[in-house]
Design a protein around this motif. Structure first.
Motif, PDB file in Angstrom:
ATOM      1  N   GLY A 102      34.269  55.451  35.884  1.00  0.00           N
ATOM      2  CA  GLY A 102      33.281  55.371  34.826  1.00  0.00           C
ATOM      3  C   GLY A 102      33.766  54.584  33.639  1.00  0.00           C
ATOM      4  N   ILE A 103      32.848  54.421  32.697  1.00  0.00           N
ATOM      5  CA  ILE A 103      33.152  53.704  31.454  1.00  0.00           C
ATOM      6  C   ILE A 103      32.579  54.500  30.286  1.00  0.00           C
ATOM      7  CG2 ILE A 103      33.217  51.429  32.529  1.00  0.00           C
ATOM      8  CD1 ILE A 103      30.195  52.343  30.467  1.00  0.00           C
ATOM      9  N   GLY A 104      33.096  54.218  29.104  1.00  0.00           N
ATOM     10  CA  GLY A 104      32.578  54.827  27.887  1.00  0.00           C
ATOM     11  C   GLY A 104      32.309  53.747  26.867  1.00  0.00           C
TER      12      GLY A 104
ATOM     13  N   GLN B 234      46.034  51.252  35.833  1.00  0.00           N
ATOM     14  CA  GLN B 234      45.947  50.887  34.420  1.00  0.00           C
ATOM     15  C   GLN B 234      45.622  49.414  34.255  1.00  0.00           C
ATOM     16  OE1 GLN B 234      49.514  51.611  32.139  1.00  0.00           O
ATOM     17  NE2 GLN B 234      48.584  50.959  30.215  1.00  0.00           N
ATOM     18  N   ASN B 235      46.283  48.558  35.038  1.00  0.00           N
ATOM     19  CA  ASN B 235      46.003  47.119  34.960  1.00  0.00           C
ATOM     20  C   ASN B 235      44.553  46.824  35.367  1.00  0.00           C
ATOM     21  OD1 ASN B 235      48.623  46.586  34.126  1.00  0.00           O
ATOM     22  ND2 ASN B 235      49.361  46.169  36.204  1.00  0.00           N
ATOM     23  N   TYR B 236      44.112  47.492  36.421  1.00  0.00           N
ATOM     24  CA  TYR B 236      42.739  47.293  36.896  1.00  0.00           C
ATOM     25  C   TYR B 236      41.726  47.713  35.817  1.00  0.00           C
ATOM     26  CZ  TYR B 236      38.478  48.049  39.618  1.00  0.00           C
ATOM     27  OH  TYR B 236      37.202  48.018  40.076  1.00  0.00           O
ATOM     28  N   LEU B 237      41.935  48.891  35.237  1.00  0.00           N
ATOM     29  CA  LEU B 237      41.001  49.402  34.245  1.00  0.00           C
ATOM     30  C   LEU B 237      41.036  48.583  32.958  1.00  0.00           C
ATOM     31  CD1 LEU B 237      41.568  53.224  34.779  1.00  0.00           C
ATOM     32  CD2 LEU B 237      39.551  51.902  35.423  1.00  0.00           C
ATOM     33  N   ASN B 238      42.228  48.096  32.608  1.00  0.00           N
ATOM     34  CA  ASN B 238      42.334  47.254  31.415  1.00  0.00           C
ATOM     35  C   ASN B 238      41.527  45.973  31.571  1.00  0.00           C
ATOM     36  OD1 ASN B 238      43.657  48.030  29.028  1.00  0.00           O
ATOM     37  ND2 ASN B 238      45.602  48.161  30.107  1.00  0.00           N
ATOM     38  N   GLY B 239      41.528  45.423  32.777  1.00  0.00           N
ATOM     39  CA  GLY B 239      40.758  44.209  33.035  1.00  0.00           C
ATOM     40  C   GLY B 239      39.271  44.439  32.817  1.00  0.00           C
ATOM     41  N   ILE B 240      38.770  45.549  33.337  1.00  0.00           N
ATOM     42  CA  ILE B 240      37.350  45.882  33.137  1.00  0.00           C
ATOM     43  C   ILE B 240      37.052  46.076  31.652  1.00  0.00           C
ATOM     44  CG2 ILE B 240      35.509  47.540  33.665  1.00  0.00           C
ATOM     45  CD1 ILE B 240      36.375  45.982  36.087  1.00  0.00           C
ATOM     46  N   LYS B 241      37.930  46.791  30.971  1.00  0.00           N
ATOM     47  CA  LYS B 241      37.711  47.078  29.548  1.00  0.00           C
ATOM     48  C   LYS B 241      37.671  45.799  28.720  1.00  0.00           C
ATOM     49  CE  LYS B 241      39.726  49.580  25.625  1.00  0.00           C
ATOM     50  NZ  LYS B 241      40.830  50.459  25.199  1.00  0.00           N
ATOM     51  N   GLU B 242      38.632  44.895  28.963  1.00  0.00           N
ATOM     52  CA  GLU B 242      38.688  43.660  28.183  1.00  0.00           C
ATOM     53  C   GLU B 242      37.506  42.741  28.487  1.00  0.00           C
ATOM     54  OE1 GLU B 242      43.562  43.374  27.722  1.00  0.00           O
ATOM     55  OE2 GLU B 242      42.439  41.733  28.607  1.00  0.00           O
ATOM     56  N   ASN B 243      37.103  42.673  29.749  1.00  0.00           N
ATOM     57  CA  ASN B 243      36.009  41.775  30.129  1.00  0.00           C
ATOM     58  C   ASN B 243      34.680  42.194  29.513  1.00  0.00           C
ATOM     59  OD1 ASN B 243      37.316  39.800  31.627  1.00  0.00           O
ATOM     60  ND2 ASN B 243      37.237  40.965  33.511  1.00  0.00           N
ATOM     61  N   PHE B 244      34.454  43.508  29.413  1.00  0.00           N
ATOM     62  CA  PHE B 244      33.138  43.981  28.989  1.00  0.00           C
ATOM     63  C   PHE B 244      33.153  44.664  27.623  1.00  0.00           C
ATOM     64  CE2 PHE B 244      32.990  43.766  33.626  1.00  0.00           C
ATOM     65  CZ  PHE B 244      31.833  43.028  33.799  1.00  0.00           C
ATOM     66  N   GLY B 245      34.345  44.849  27.019  1.00  0.00           N
ATOM     67  CA  GLY B 245      34.407  45.395  25.670  1.00  0.00           C
ATOM     68  C   GLY B 245      34.095  46.868  25.568  1.00  0.00           C
TER      69      GLY B 245
ATOM     70  N   ALA C  34      26.548  38.088  39.958  1.00  0.00           N
ATOM     71  CA  ALA C  34      27.236  36.863  40.370  1.00  0.00           C
ATOM     72  C   ALA C  34      28.349  36.505  39.385  1.00  0.00           C
ATOM     73  CB  ALA C  34      26.229  35.714  40.461  1.00  0.00           C
ATOM     74  N   THR C  35      28.114  36.737  38.094  1.00  0.00           N
ATOM     75  CA  THR C  35      29.143  36.461  37.081  1.00  0.00           C
ATOM     76  C   THR C  35      30.366  37.330  37.311  1.00  0.00           C
ATOM     77  OG1 THR C  35      27.405  35.924  35.493  1.00  0.00           O
ATOM     78  CG2 THR C  35      29.586  36.349  34.603  1.00  0.00           C
ATOM     79  N   TYR C  36      30.133  38.568  37.671  1.00  0.00           N
ATOM     80  CA  TYR C  36      31.257  39.482  37.926  1.00  0.00           C
ATOM     81  C   TYR C  36      32.124  38.952  39.072  1.00  0.00           C
ATOM     82  CZ  TYR C  36      33.784  43.806  38.904  1.00  0.00           C
ATOM     83  OH  TYR C  36      34.770  44.734  39.102  1.00  0.00           O
ATOM     84  N   GLU C  37      31.492  38.372  40.085  1.00  0.00           N
ATOM     85  CA  GLU C  37      32.254  37.785  41.192  1.00  0.00           C
ATOM     86  C   GLU C  37      33.081  36.590  40.714  1.00  0.00           C
ATOM     87  OE1 GLU C  37      32.556  38.684  44.533  1.00  0.00           O
ATOM     88  OE2 GLU C  37      31.674  40.525  43.771  1.00  0.00           O
ATOM     89  N   SER C  38      32.510  35.779  39.840  1.00  0.00           N
ATOM     90  CA  SER C  38      33.224  34.594  39.350  1.00  0.00           C
ATOM     91  C   SER C  38      34.455  34.967  38.544  1.00  0.00           C
ATOM     92  CB  SER C  38      32.283  33.739  38.485  1.00  0.00           C
ATOM     93  OG  SER C  38      31.253  33.188  39.257  1.00  0.00           O
ATOM     94  N   LYS C  39      34.427  36.120  37.888  1.00  0.00           N
ATOM     95  CA  LYS C  39      35.567  36.544  37.075  1.00  0.00           C
ATOM     96  C   LYS C  39      36.824  36.780  37.921  1.00  0.00           C
ATOM     97  CE  LYS C  39      32.937  38.775  33.381  1.00  0.00           C
ATOM     98  NZ  LYS C  39      33.539  38.023  32.282  1.00  0.00           N
ATOM     99  N   LYS C  40      36.613  36.945  39.230  1.00  0.00           N
ATOM    100  CA  LYS C  40      37.762  37.208  40.103  1.00  0.00           C
ATOM    101  C   LYS C  40      38.547  35.933  40.426  1.00  0.00           C
ATOM    102  CE  LYS C  40      35.349  41.099  42.295  1.00  0.00           C
ATOM    103  NZ  LYS C  40      34.820  41.642  43.567  1.00  0.00           N
ATOM    104  N   VAL C  41      37.990  34.774  40.060  1.00  0.00           N
ATOM    105  CA  VAL C  41      38.625  33.486  40.382  1.00  0.00           C
ATOM    106  C   VAL C  41      39.069  32.825  39.092  1.00  0.00           C
ATOM    107  CG1 VAL C  41      38.311  31.238  41.473  1.00  0.00           C
ATOM    108  CG2 VAL C  41      37.125  33.246  42.385  1.00  0.00           C
ATOM    109  N   LYS C  42      40.263  32.304  39.071  1.00  0.00           N
ATOM    110  CA  LYS C  42      40.816  31.673  37.886  1.00  0.00           C
ATOM    111  C   LYS C  42      40.158  30.311  37.661  1.00  0.00           C
ATOM    112  CE  LYS C  42      45.248  30.341  35.776  1.00  0.00           C
ATOM    113  NZ  LYS C  42      46.707  30.251  35.990  1.00  0.00           N
ATOM    114  N   GLY C  43      39.930  29.937  36.375  1.00  0.00           N
ATOM    115  CA  GLY C  43      39.386  28.643  36.015  1.00  0.00           C
ATOM    116  C   GLY C  43      37.871  28.629  36.066  1.00  0.00           C
ATOM    117  N   ASN C  44      37.288  27.446  35.777  1.00  0.00           N
ATOM    118  CA  ASN C  44      35.831  27.296  35.829  1.00  0.00           C
ATOM    119  C   ASN C  44      35.343  27.628  37.234  1.00  0.00           C
ATOM    120  OD1 ASN C  44      35.395  26.411  33.169  1.00  0.00           O
ATOM    121  ND2 ASN C  44      36.061  24.336  33.713  1.00  0.00           N
ATOM    122  N   TYR C  45      34.447  28.606  37.326  1.00  0.00           N
ATOM    123  CA  TYR C  45      33.980  29.007  38.651  1.00  0.00           C
ATOM    124  C   TYR C  45      32.528  29.470  38.569  1.00  0.00           C
ATOM    125  CZ  TYR C  45      34.310  30.574  43.482  1.00  0.00           C
ATOM    126  OH  TYR C  45      34.137  30.694  44.839  1.00  0.00           O
TER     127      TYR C  45
END
Length: 635
Positions: free
Chosen positions: A199-201, A110-121, A612-623
């Motif tokens: 998947g996503i909807g 649930q935490n993992y899926l929530n992260g994807i949902k919030e990041n991409f809307g 590349a942006t998706y990879e940066s989201k895994k690191v906290k702060g400006n990346y």
């Protein structure tokens, strides 16, 4: 009265020229009548062709806009689900599903899926374990799939395709009037064995609204026809298979030049049909435009033309028969003068030029208009040049002087009723200069009109409207449409550079905890940081929400680009918003290089930066993550 052909105001002169060669009034009248009827017939045929061509082009343009809207959303979503399917965290959790408690597994996923949902809307993000058939989603545990339940049959159908991913457009499970786009991806272990599906909807409300507006505005009908499904989709709802849509596709495919990758046009009775296949959605986009209304308007217009033509022909024949004689020349000159005078009201100034004698005569000039204040008489070319030299701004002066050159005017006017040129005057702003034919005499340019119209208000209004249409109103940056168009032009012209995608970290929590007014301040602050960092010739745009994109031209390598991004991160780090207190704003950024001469489309460049942006989201702060082939291989 046409503004580019003044001779139309004197219909009686048509008879004068013919009368020089035909003496019998009855014969003359017959010739005039036949000629007039032929002219009207040709005009109607041309008008019919123009209307038909217009219908087809409008249908193609509307179809292209609809296709791009659907296609872009699908491509982005496919990339996200394929990244999820290759995520080692997700694979490990599914493989260890039976070794931990269900509650713990639900919490992790649930935490993992929530992260994807919030990041991409997205509307929903989900995972199905192939071992337990449990359907996890961003809200936790949903259900165990039941193969007998029609709502769950999608899982079996997807696996049967044996594809790495597939899309499906379907109605929302709880609201049959709403569209949803689902993108499903296989999750496999290191040996290629299936361990689940993720998947996503995406809620299609925005797309549905755009398509509905297009239907109302252009009087069209839009459908998505899915050959392998038992339903079709239009702008109002998902409905059971419409046999007529299958007939339409079959009819379009009968064209010799049919191509799934192109917009295919076919006229069926009174309907223009445009169809194109969307492979990622396994659907045909069908746009139907009923031209019955247009044809009805055309018929009414033809009847009006015929009615007016009969009346004009009747008047013309009587006039010609009565007035053939010595008075023709006098009538011609007087009518010409009256026509010019009545037509001059819309222009700030108008002059009659006699090219044979290089003379000029003022026809009219608005009070106080001194842009072209010259004396009547000879040396017209020199008078025009000297007057405009002192009243025209430098940036348009050379083009204007070329325009008023009498030496090649006959060549430039050949086959035309008029030509024009827009220029900047010192006192009146934007103006339009025009050469207008006085008579339609097969190229006789012995006399011609030169008129000037002040168009400053209209010109600046058009420029302001264009600027507004290309600008994001909140930030002042380019909007997505104008930005992507500019970048595609640079790539097509071989201009190398660095393409960056970025968005604000945890922006949703700022809106939720501090309010949308503070969220807007964050969006503007990031936009201002981008303006301070990048150059005027760089393309900086807001994609929407907290997402931005930049194309920095002439960036040769990653080290050069990294220095620019370091400056950007410094600007971002210096952002201070009082309502946020000590909370810092940070962004996740991905970049990809385009080298001059490289065979790379904008869409592929976008995919690389997005990965590349998706990879940066895994690191906290400006990346910042720069694209490399390893990222694609990891996917």
């Amino acid at each position: 009265m046409s503004e580019e052909y003044i001779g139309e105001y004197i219909p009686q002169l048509i008879g004068e020229k013919i009368a020089e060669y035909i003496e019998a009034p009855k014969t003359l009248s017959l010739v005039i009548a036949v000629t007039y009827i032929i002219s009207i017939s040709i005009s109607c045929l041309v008008l019919n062709t123009v209307i038909k061509s217009h219908d087809e082009e409008v249908a193609k343009l509307i179809s292209a806009e609809v296709y791009d809207t659907i296609h872009n959303d699908i491509l982005r979503s496919i990339m996200v689900t394929r990244t999820m399917a290759n995520d080692s965290f997700l694979k490990q959790n599914l493989q260890n599903e039976l070794n931990i408690s269900q509650a713990e597994e639900v919490t992790l996923l649930q935490n993992y899926l929530n992260g994807i949902k919030e990041n991409f809307g997205y509307t929903i993000t989900f995972i199905v374990s192939d071992a337990t058939k449990i359907y996890y989603y961003d809200g936790g545990f949903n259900k165990v799939l039941n193969p007998k339940n029609p709502r769950d049959i999608w899982y079996k159908n997807f696996l049967a395709k044996n594809l790495p991913y597939a899309t499906d457009i379907d109605a929302d499970e709880f609201d049959q009037e709403s569209w949803n786009l689902f993108v499903n991806s296989r999750i496999e272990d290191a040996d290629g064995n299936l361990i689940g599906v993720c998947g996503i909807g995406i809620a299609m409300d925005e797309l549905q609204e755009i398509l509905t507006r297009q239907e109302h505005e252009h009087k069209i009908k839009i459908d998505l026809f899915q050959p392998d499904a038992n339903f079709d989709i239009d702008t109002s709802a998902v409905k059971f298979k419409d046999p007529y849509l299958k007939e339409i596709i079959s009819a379009v495919q009968e064209n010799e030049d049919f191509d799934n990758n192109q917009f295919n046009v076919r006229q069926l009775e009174n309907i223009f049909v445009v169809a194109r296949y969307i492979p990622e959605a396994n659907s045909y986009l069908i746009v139907r435009r009923d031209n019955t209304y247009v044809r009805g308007t055309f018929s009414d217009l033809v009847l009006q033309i015929i009615a007016y033509s009969v009346f004009i022909l009747f008047v013309l024949i009587i006039f010609v028969q009565v007035n053939i004689g010595k008075e023709h020349k006098k009538v011609k000159e007087e009518s010409k003068r009256q026509g010019i005078t009545s037509h001059a009201d819309k222009y700030a100034s108008m002059h009659l030029i006699d090219l044979k004698y290089n003379s000029v005569q003022e026809v009219s000039r608005h009070e106080g208009f001194n842009l072209l204040k010259i004396r009547d008489g000879g040396n017209a070319a020199r008078k025009f040049r000297n007057a405009l030299l002192s009243t025209t701004k430098y940036e348009t002066l050379r083009g204007l002087l070329d325009f008023i050159n009498f030496d090649n005017l006959a060549y430039r006017m050949e086959g035309k009723h008029g030509i024009s040129y827009e220029f900047l005057s010192k006192d009146y702003g934007w103006c339009k200069a025009k050469f207008l034919l006085l008579d339609d005499k097969g190229g006789d340019l012995s006399q011609i009109l030169f008129a000037i119209e002040v168009i400053d208000a209209e010109k600046r209004s058009a420029e302001d409207l264009k600027r507004r249409s290309e600008t994001d109103l909140m930030t002042g940056l380019r909007n997505r449409g104008s930005g992507e168009k500019a970048i595609k032009e640079l790539i097509a012209n071989g201009v190398g550079g660095m393409f960056c995608l970025m968005d604000a970290d945890k922006f949703k929590s700022i809106n939720d905890n501090y309010g949308h007014d503070v969220g807007d301040k964050v969006i503007k602050a990031i936009a201002n940081a981008l303006k301070r960092t990048f150059r005027k010739n760089d393309i900086v745009m807001r994609l929407g929400g907290d997402e931005y994109a930049v194309y920095a031209v002439d960036v040769p390598d990653e080290d050069y680009g990294a220095n620019i991004i370091i400056r950007l991160f410094k600007e971002i780090d210096d952002i201070f918003i009082a309502e946020l207190g000590d909370r810092k704003i940070s962004i996740s950024l991905g970049s990809a290089l385009f080298h001059a001469g490289e065979k790379l489309s904008f869409e592929e460049l976008y995919k690389r930066a997005d990965l590349a942006t998706y990879e940066s989201k895994k690191v906290k702060g400006n990346y910042h993550t720069a694209y490399s082939k390893e990222l694609s291989e990891r996917e």
